[in-house]
Design a protein around this motif. Sequence first.
Motif, PDB file in Angstrom:
ATOM      1  N   TRP A 179      56.736 -42.300  67.625  1.00  0.00           N
ATOM      2  CA  TRP A 179      56.271 -41.659  66.384  1.00  0.00           C
ATOM      3  C   TRP A 179      55.562 -40.331  66.633  1.00  0.00           C
ATOM      4  O   TRP A 179      54.941 -39.775  65.720  1.00  0.00           O
ATOM      5  CB  TRP A 179      55.363 -42.594  65.583  1.00  0.00           C
ATOM      6  CG  TRP A 179      54.349 -43.366  66.379  1.00  0.00           C
ATOM      7  CD1 TRP A 179      54.498 -44.599  66.918  1.00  0.00           C
ATOM      8  CD2 TRP A 179      53.020 -42.942  66.746  1.00  0.00           C
ATOM      9  NE1 TRP A 179      53.352 -44.982  67.589  1.00  0.00           N
ATOM     10  CE2 TRP A 179      52.428 -43.994  67.488  1.00  0.00           C
ATOM     11  CE3 TRP A 179      52.275 -41.796  66.498  1.00  0.00           C
ATOM     12  CZ2 TRP A 179      51.138 -43.915  67.993  1.00  0.00           C
ATOM     13  CZ3 TRP A 179      50.991 -41.713  66.994  1.00  0.00           C
ATOM     14  CH2 TRP A 179      50.429 -42.770  67.733  1.00  0.00           C
ATOM     15  N   THR A 198      52.784 -35.797  64.705  1.00  0.00           N
ATOM     16  CA  THR A 198      53.174 -37.188  64.515  1.00  0.00           C
ATOM     17  C   THR A 198      54.014 -37.353  63.256  1.00  0.00           C
ATOM     18  O   THR A 198      53.914 -36.562  62.314  1.00  0.00           O
ATOM     19  CB  THR A 198      51.940 -38.100  64.421  1.00  0.00           C
ATOM     20  OG1 THR A 198      51.207 -37.802  63.225  1.00  0.00           O
ATOM     21  CG2 THR A 198      51.029 -37.909  65.624  1.00  0.00           C
ATOM     22  N   GLU A 199      54.826 -38.382  63.275  1.00  0.00           N
ATOM     23  CA  GLU A 199      55.633 -38.728  62.103  1.00  0.00           C
ATOM     24  C   GLU A 199      54.839 -39.742  61.288  1.00  0.00           C
ATOM     25  O   GLU A 199      54.888 -40.937  61.540  1.00  0.00           O
ATOM     26  CB  GLU A 199      56.980 -39.285  62.545  1.00  0.00           C
ATOM     27  CG  GLU A 199      57.814 -38.272  63.333  1.00  0.00           C
ATOM     28  CD  GLU A 199      59.069 -38.874  63.936  1.00  0.00           C
ATOM     29  OE1 GLU A 199      59.204 -40.122  63.946  1.00  0.00           O
ATOM     30  OE2 GLU A 199      59.917 -38.096  64.412  1.00  0.00           O
ATOM     31  N   GLY A 200      54.064 -39.230  60.356  1.00  0.00           N
ATOM     32  CA  GLY A 200      53.228 -40.093  59.541  1.00  0.00           C
ATOM     33  C   GLY A 200      51.790 -40.125  60.021  1.00  0.00           C
ATOM     34  O   GLY A 200      51.439 -39.534  61.052  1.00  0.00           O
ATOM     35  N   PRO A 201      50.924 -40.810  59.276  1.00  0.00           N
ATOM     36  CA  PRO A 201      49.496 -40.871  59.606  1.00  0.00           C
ATOM     37  C   PRO A 201      49.234 -41.580  60.928  1.00  0.00           C
ATOM     38  O   PRO A 201      50.101 -42.251  61.489  1.00  0.00           O
ATOM     39  CB  PRO A 201      48.902 -41.668  58.426  1.00  0.00           C
ATOM     40  CG  PRO A 201      49.929 -41.615  57.346  1.00  0.00           C
ATOM     41  CD  PRO A 201      51.253 -41.527  58.039  1.00  0.00           C
ATOM     42  N   ASP A 220      49.419 -35.243  61.697  1.00  0.00           N
ATOM     43  CA  ASP A 220      50.495 -35.745  60.847  1.00  0.00           C
ATOM     44  C   ASP A 220      51.252 -34.537  60.287  1.00  0.00           C
ATOM     45  O   ASP A 220      50.659 -33.657  59.650  1.00  0.00           O
ATOM     46  CB  ASP A 220      49.894 -36.582  59.722  1.00  0.00           C
ATOM     47  CG  ASP A 220      50.916 -37.115  58.731  1.00  0.00           C
ATOM     48  OD1 ASP A 220      52.120 -36.779  58.837  1.00  0.00           O
ATOM     49  OD2 ASP A 220      50.504 -37.858  57.821  1.00  0.00           O
ATOM     50  N   ASN A 264      52.993 -34.100  57.805  1.00  0.00           N
ATOM     51  CA  ASN A 264      52.847 -33.952  56.364  1.00  0.00           C
ATOM     52  C   ASN A 264      51.524 -33.283  55.973  1.00  0.00           C
ATOM     53  O   ASN A 264      51.366 -32.839  54.839  1.00  0.00           O
ATOM     54  CB  ASN A 264      52.943 -35.313  55.675  1.00  0.00           C
ATOM     55  CG  ASN A 264      54.305 -35.944  55.851  1.00  0.00           C
ATOM     56  OD1 ASN A 264      55.331 -35.270  55.770  1.00  0.00           O
ATOM     57  ND2 ASN A 264      54.332 -37.252  56.102  1.00  0.00           N
ATOM     58  N   HIS A 271      41.952 -34.503  61.869  1.00  0.00           N
ATOM     59  CA  HIS A 271      42.963 -35.261  62.599  1.00  0.00           C
ATOM     60  C   HIS A 271      42.341 -35.939  63.816  1.00  0.00           C
ATOM     61  O   HIS A 271      41.379 -35.406  64.401  1.00  0.00           O
ATOM     62  CB  HIS A 271      44.081 -34.320  63.060  1.00  0.00           C
ATOM     63  CG  HIS A 271      44.560 -33.369  62.026  1.00  0.00           C
ATOM     64  ND1 HIS A 271      45.413 -33.745  61.007  1.00  0.00           N
ATOM     65  CD2 HIS A 271      44.283 -32.046  61.820  1.00  0.00           C
ATOM     66  CE1 HIS A 271      45.659 -32.698  60.241  1.00  0.00           C
ATOM     67  NE2 HIS A 271      44.980 -31.667  60.714  1.00  0.00           N
TER      68      HIS A 271
END
Length: 243
Positions: free
Chosen positions: A20, A48-51, A83, A85, A94
């Motif tokens: 991830w 990262t892919e997502g939280p 993240d 997003n 973060h």
Amino acid sequence: MTAVPEAVDVLAGELAELGWVSDLLVAGSLATGDYRPFVSDLDLVAITEGPVPAERRETLAALHRKLDDGAAKGLKLGCVYVDENRLADADAEHPTWTHGRMVQRILSGITRAELARHGFAVRGRDPGDLLPASTPHSVRVAARAELTGYWAWAARRPWIWLDPELADLGLTSMARGRHALATGDLLTKSRAIEESAAPGRLKEQLRARRSGTDTTSPRWRTAWIAWTDCRRTVKAARNAGDL
């Protein structure tokens, strides 16, 4: 791309196995060509892919503790886990591994500028594919934010300047901040020593420490010089006109 210490490649491999973490980027002195092993920090940014909730943070902390006891021992390797997003949100905090612990921090404007101008990918996409181009205006804004944020806090606490590492960092950071505000450009730490407010003898000692030589400076005098320089520079940043 600049050659990277083995520890960075080890981290990249460990992160790839998690499934991830999509990108690992290099910022700081390693990106600008001013890296000094066992003196400079290794400043990394992972996307990262997502939280990154508590379970993932603990996984990362365990990974970094193992690395700090092994391939990265003494290298002061730190990494911000962003993240994707939330990458565009300059105020978002973060998970950040730094000096042996996991904390929450923003991805600072200066780090963003370093990535955009000099950064490179160890794994994944180029920083230019993830971040907007850095402009002189954005560098000035970032420099003012650091001076009127953390360094304003430090200026109100004269006793902390008795820490020799903070005093050294303050002298170079003030020089870098003044340069950024005046020119909209970034200054390496080595070059900042030459533009610092330190007197000649102290500059010699700063250069020696930057090269890895174990040299000390008069503690109280250095603290006074660094603290007063910080107060002066923070005041000037606050009073600066429109950027």
